[in-house]
Design an enzyme around this catalytic site. Structure first.
Site, PDB file in Angstrom:
ATOM      1  N   SER A 186     -16.721  -5.420 -62.171  1.00 51.01           N
ATOM      2  CA  SER A 186     -17.531  -6.471 -62.771  1.00 51.01           C
ATOM      3  C   SER A 186     -16.810  -7.070 -63.964  1.00 51.01           C
ATOM      4  O   SER A 186     -15.580  -6.964 -64.074  1.00 51.01           O
ATOM      5  CB  SER A 186     -18.902  -5.929 -63.176  1.00 51.01           C
ATOM      6  N   HIS A 193     -18.527   0.774 -73.412  1.00 49.41           N
ATOM      7  CA  HIS A 193     -18.828   1.347 -74.720  1.00 49.41           C
ATOM      8  C   HIS A 193     -18.944   0.238 -75.757  1.00 49.41           C
ATOM      9  O   HIS A 193     -18.485  -0.882 -75.543  1.00 49.41           O
ATOM     10  CB  HIS A 193     -17.713   2.323 -75.126  1.00 49.41           C
ATOM     11  N   ASP A 227     -12.016  -0.317 -69.785  1.00 51.50           N
ATOM     12  CA  ASP A 227     -10.734  -0.547 -69.126  1.00 51.50           C
ATOM     13  C   ASP A 227     -10.852  -1.865 -68.366  1.00 51.50           C
ATOM     14  O   ASP A 227     -11.920  -2.162 -67.813  1.00 51.50           O
ATOM     15  CB  ASP A 227     -10.427   0.562 -68.125  1.00 51.50           C
TER      16      ASP A 227
END
Length: 292
Positions: free
Chosen positions: A257, A127, A48
């Site tokens: 981040s 991921h 996201d």
């Protein structure tokens, strides 16, 4: 809190033991869908976040833009130093980067890039965005300056100086693929599920150092060795060490981040990204022509 939809989480607020536990929360399986899960010719968002920049690598200057107007040399960002010298005294391009760019051009392909920012409210696990390999890791020790766009716009060397873990690999059979997990202010650590040797945000790091790990059985000749060997037909597939399925969980940040992607693909690749765009893990962001 931070605009988080807690209903997507596998746990509720009172079930987290620590603040970091909340930031690295896992989601319910149905909360995100990995689009085109088995398609080796597409990329899905690894997280996201918000797109900071997207574009093609400037092959003349060998640069990418981390934010609009802030360019970084590929060798400085990928390797932690400019040129072939680890003391940054070499103004010439790194020979490995030069060879990479020449091979990409010889195949009629281009190098694309995108920078994705994860805010404190975003899901903080990342991921695999593609069916790809991880062949080499370079952990570049550095500082932990903020990576939010407003700060990066005012401080030109954030992405060059910040601690980051860079993964070199391939996708689409033999095209170059690169992921960088960039540390930031208040990020306690960057954790890789597939490489527990990585330890970030140490109390007394040596800022002149980087730590490498070769995931292959071939002789350790640097981050670009496997890719270049494949182009020269001087490589055995049996030496591949780590293979990822698209959507596979690969690690986590412990606060906001940034993830940087650099990938090789044909010129007519469809890149469905634009600066400021909000992303959800798993949504298709790149579509390339079939390799069949």
């Amino acid at each position: 809190m931070y605009g988080v939809d807690i209903n997507e989480s596998e746990r509720y607020y009172d079930e987290f033991n620590y603040f970091t536990d909340f930031f690295t929360r896992t989601l319910k399986p149905e909360a995100r869908k990995i689009e085109n899960l088995t398609d080796q010719n597409t990329l899905a968002s690894p997280c996201d976040g918000t797109v900071l920049t997207v574009g093609e690598v400037d092959t003349l200057a060998s640069t990418i833009d981390a934010v609009k107007g802030r360019s970084y040399r590929l060798d400085e960002f990928m390797l932690g130093h400019s040129g072939d010298s680890s003391d940054n005294s070499d103004e010439k391009n790194n020979s490995g980067v030069e060879a990479l760019l020449k091979n990409v051009a010889a195949k009629g392909n281009k190098l694309f890039y995108s920078v994705i920012y994860l805010s404190p409210g975003d899901y903080h696990r990342f991921h695999s965005p593609a069916i790809h390999t991880a062949d080499y890791r370079r952990h570049i020790v550095g500082y932990l300056a903020p990576v939010k766009p407003s700060y990066v716009n005012k401080h030109k060397d954030v992405f060059k100086n910040n601690e980051r873990v860079n993964i070199f690999g391939e996708w689409r059979e033999d095209d170059f693929f690169f992921l960088s997990y960039v540390g930031a202010l208040n990020v306690g650590s960057i954790k890789l599920d597939f490489d527990t040797d990585v330890v970030t945000n140490e109390a007394f790091p040596d800022y002149s150092m980087f730590y490498d790990k070769n995931y292959n059985e071939i002789e350790d000749r640097g981050p670009f060795a496997k890719y270049l060997a494949k182009q020269e037909n001087n490589y055995s597939e049996a030496s591949e060490k780590i293979n990822f399925a698209k959507g596979e969980m690969t690690g986590r940040f412990e606060m906001g981040s940034t993830i940087v992607l650099v990938w090789e693909a044909p010129e007519d690749t469809q890149v469905n990204l634009e600066p400021g765009q909000k992303l959800k893990l798993g949504q298709e962001i790149v579509k390339t022509p079939s390799t069949q």
